[in-house]
Each structure stands twice: as C-alpha cells, then as structure tokens.
Write an enzyme that holds these catalytic residues in place. Sequence first.
Site, PDB file in Angstrom:
ATOM      1  N   ASN A  53     -36.129  40.195   4.971  1.00  0.00           N
ATOM      2  CA  ASN A  53     -35.952  39.137   5.975  1.00  0.00           C
ATOM      3  C   ASN A  53     -35.884  39.719   7.390  1.00  0.00           C
ATOM      4  O   ASN A  53     -34.983  39.397   8.162  1.00  0.00           O
ATOM      5  CB  ASN A  53     -34.691  38.323   5.685  1.00  0.00           C
ATOM      6  CG  ASN A  53     -34.760  37.622   4.341  1.00  0.00           C
ATOM      7  OD1 ASN A  53     -35.769  37.003   4.021  1.00  0.00           O
ATOM      8  ND2 ASN A  53     -33.709  37.722   3.557  1.00  0.00           N
ATOM      9  N   ARG A  58     -37.389  45.384  14.452  1.00  0.00           N
ATOM     10  CA  ARG A  58     -35.989  45.563  14.061  1.00  0.00           C
ATOM     11  C   ARG A  58     -35.843  46.616  12.957  1.00  0.00           C
ATOM     12  O   ARG A  58     -34.882  47.373  12.949  1.00  0.00           O
ATOM     13  CB  ARG A  58     -35.403  44.230  13.592  1.00  0.00           C
ATOM     14  CG  ARG A  58     -35.113  43.257  14.721  1.00  0.00           C
ATOM     15  CD  ARG A  58     -34.253  42.108  14.231  1.00  0.00           C
ATOM     16  NE  ARG A  58     -32.913  42.577  13.862  1.00  0.00           N
ATOM     17  CZ  ARG A  58     -32.192  42.059  12.867  1.00  0.00           C
ATOM     18  NH1 ARG A  58     -32.688  41.079  12.130  1.00  0.00           N
ATOM     19  NH2 ARG A  58     -30.983  42.523  12.612  1.00  0.00           N
ATOM     20  N   ARG A 108     -27.359  44.025   5.022  1.00  0.00           N
ATOM     21  CA  ARG A 108     -28.052  45.213   4.517  1.00  0.00           C
ATOM     22  C   ARG A 108     -27.145  46.448   4.552  1.00  0.00           C
ATOM     23  O   ARG A 108     -27.398  47.426   3.858  1.00  0.00           O
ATOM     24  CB  ARG A 108     -29.315  45.466   5.330  1.00  0.00           C
ATOM     25  CG  ARG A 108     -30.267  44.271   5.373  1.00  0.00           C
ATOM     26  CD  ARG A 108     -31.359  44.455   6.416  1.00  0.00           C
ATOM     27  NE  ARG A 108     -32.044  43.206   6.716  1.00  0.00           N
ATOM     28  CZ  ARG A 108     -31.641  42.312   7.612  1.00  0.00           C
ATOM     29  NH1 ARG A 108     -30.527  42.544   8.304  1.00  0.00           N
ATOM     30  NH2 ARG A 108     -32.318  41.195   7.818  1.00  0.00           N
ATOM     31  N   LYS A 152     -40.561  42.901  -4.999  1.00  0.00           N
ATOM     32  CA  LYS A 152     -41.510  43.284  -3.955  1.00  0.00           C
ATOM     33  C   LYS A 152     -41.135  44.594  -3.300  1.00  0.00           C
ATOM     34  O   LYS A 152     -41.990  45.480  -3.105  1.00  0.00           O
ATOM     35  CB  LYS A 152     -41.603  42.173  -2.901  1.00  0.00           C
ATOM     36  CG  LYS A 152     -42.814  42.297  -1.976  1.00  0.00           C
ATOM     37  CD  LYS A 152     -42.570  43.109  -0.745  1.00  0.00           C
ATOM     38  CE  LYS A 152     -41.712  42.379   0.253  1.00  0.00           C
ATOM     39  NZ  LYS A 152     -41.652  43.070   1.568  1.00  0.00           N
ATOM     40  N   PRO A 169     -47.969  45.240  -3.816  1.00  0.00           N
ATOM     41  CA  PRO A 169     -46.766  44.441  -3.557  1.00  0.00           C
ATOM     42  C   PRO A 169     -47.175  43.062  -3.023  1.00  0.00           C
ATOM     43  O   PRO A 169     -48.021  42.969  -2.134  1.00  0.00           O
ATOM     44  CB  PRO A 169     -46.022  45.243  -2.479  1.00  0.00           C
ATOM     45  CG  PRO A 169     -46.642  46.611  -2.516  1.00  0.00           C
ATOM     46  CD  PRO A 169     -48.055  46.397  -2.922  1.00  0.00           C
ATOM     47  N   ASP A 171     -46.206  39.823  -1.049  1.00  0.00           N
ATOM     48  CA  ASP A 171     -45.307  39.094  -0.157  1.00  0.00           C
ATOM     49  C   ASP A 171     -46.048  37.869   0.371  1.00  0.00           C
ATOM     50  O   ASP A 171     -47.097  37.495  -0.171  1.00  0.00           O
ATOM     51  CB  ASP A 171     -44.806  39.987   0.976  1.00  0.00           C
ATOM     52  CG  ASP A 171     -45.918  40.412   1.926  1.00  0.00           C
ATOM     53  OD1 ASP A 171     -47.097  40.064   1.670  1.00  0.00           O
ATOM     54  OD2 ASP A 171     -45.626  41.080   2.928  1.00  0.00           O
ATOM     55  N   HIS A 173     -47.787  37.421   3.059  1.00  0.00           N
ATOM     56  CA  HIS A 173     -49.121  37.735   3.565  1.00  0.00           C
ATOM     57  C   HIS A 173     -50.115  37.878   2.416  1.00  0.00           C
ATOM     58  O   HIS A 173     -51.215  37.318   2.446  1.00  0.00           O
ATOM     59  CB  HIS A 173     -49.096  39.025   4.388  1.00  0.00           C
ATOM     60  CG  HIS A 173     -48.433  38.887   5.720  1.00  0.00           C
ATOM     61  ND1 HIS A 173     -49.047  38.290   6.799  1.00  0.00           N
ATOM     62  CD2 HIS A 173     -47.205  39.265   6.146  1.00  0.00           C
ATOM     63  CE1 HIS A 173     -48.227  38.306   7.842  1.00  0.00           C
ATOM     64  NE2 HIS A 173     -47.101  38.893   7.472  1.00  0.00           N
ATOM     65  N   PHE A 217     -54.069  43.572   4.333  1.00  0.00           N
ATOM     66  CA  PHE A 217     -52.760  43.206   4.884  1.00  0.00           C
ATOM     67  C   PHE A 217     -52.756  43.427   6.392  1.00  0.00           C
ATOM     68  O   PHE A 217     -52.318  42.568   7.163  1.00  0.00           O
ATOM     69  CB  PHE A 217     -51.676  44.052   4.216  1.00  0.00           C
ATOM     70  CG  PHE A 217     -50.278  43.750   4.673  1.00  0.00           C
ATOM     71  CD1 PHE A 217     -49.500  42.805   4.016  1.00  0.00           C
ATOM     72  CD2 PHE A 217     -49.716  44.416   5.759  1.00  0.00           C
ATOM     73  CE1 PHE A 217     -48.204  42.515   4.431  1.00  0.00           C
ATOM     74  CE2 PHE A 217     -48.426  44.137   6.182  1.00  0.00           C
ATOM     75  CZ  PHE A 217     -47.667  43.186   5.512  1.00  0.00           C
TER      76      PHE A 217
END
Length: 234
Positions: A53, A58, A108, A152, A169, A171, A173, A217
């Site tokens: 997320n 970041r 996290r 993922k 993976p 996600d 996208h 991607f």
Amino acid sequence: MDYFNLSIRLEELYLDWASRDKHFTKNSENFGGIRMLRQDPWENLVSFICSTNNNVKRISKMCENLCIHYGDFLVEYQGIKHYKFPEPERLAQPNVEAELRTLGFGYRAKFIQQTAQMLTKKDEFAKLYSMRTEPHKTCHEYLQTFMGVGPKVADCVCLMSLDKHDVVPVDTHVFKIATKTYRMPGKLLNKDLYAQIQDKFKQLWGEYAGWAHSVLFAADLRDLNNGINIKTEK
C-alpha cells in the site's frame, strides 16, 4: 556480473518473447534493455514489506532511512553519505518498531522488526538464501511465514532475489494487463484468478516469464511511459 544478471542475454529473450506474443513488441518498443536484478534476499524482503500500500518514492525513502539510521557508514561521495543495509540483528531489537513508526513506517514497522527477529534464529538467515535452490512452491510458502508477506510480495522476492525467473507477481498493474490486453476474463483478483494469470504468462513467455512481465509492467506505468521515447541497449 551477479547483481545485474549479465550472463543472461536480453536481446535473445526480447526476440523470443516477440515471436511468442504479438502484443509484446508493440507494448515494449520504447522499453528495451529492462533487466531483472539479482538482489540480496534479505534486503529485497524488507524492501517489499515496505512496499505494501505504498508508492515508489515513499518506499525508496523508507529503505534509505533504514540504511541511515541502522546501517554502517560506508563512504561519502560527491557530498552524499552512503550506508550499508542493516543486518537483521540491528532491526530485531525491541525498540526498533517504535523508532520506525516515528520515521513514518506505520504498521510496516512491526512487520520489519518481527521479520528481522525471525531471521536472527539459528540457521534461519541461511535458510532464506538457500531458497535460491528450492522450487517456487517451497519458496512461496516459506516467505509467507514472515510478517507482512502475502502471495504477491512473496512472488516479487522469488523473482527478484531467489532466481525464480518464470514467476510473474500479479498486482493491479499486471491484472489490468491480463484482462485488457490479453482478454483474460475476471473482474476481481482472487486466489484462483491470480494462479490462472501466472499460468497464462508462463505458458506464453516461457522460463523467463517474470522478466517479460517486468517489461510490460514498466510500459504500463504512467510515470515511466509519459510520451518519452526511451531507447536502451539490450
């Protein structure tokens, strides 16, 4: 040679993918030379725990803060100080969770501290690296024993640091690419559809399917594909 996977010939892979997939050439024409790194498994694992997320800016700042606050100083170059990525023992300390929260890691922080703590147990750190020689299923299940690691994130670590080159993976996208470009049915990404998308791309692109997915991607990301004609060496 090891970190950049330079023994793998990208030009041959691009030609192979284009011969298998009519969409590949069109969608990758401005994205030649994208190479999958062979990253350090511990550093890669923590980086992807930071990614949940989150956005690239970041995530990068969080990884930089881990190095600055917990890593050993290496060198100053052109006015910038560089630090080593911290070992699990440095991030496993009880006070780390609270400190990371003050640095903006949010929930996290707990995942990182507890994952580091797990990897300080006898032989556990070596086991993480030994996953490079284990099958994908074994790696995938093992990685999800760590805090903050779902399917993922586990697949990202498998692909980018544990030598599972065929892993894709999935996600948002990749889900969009699968349903819009490749006409796969499905409106909601669930466990079954996740597996179907992976199987579809493995069959389509072959043993380096994870590398092919990274090209598409990148082409799908607006901040990379913003009317810029990018040409790089294959």
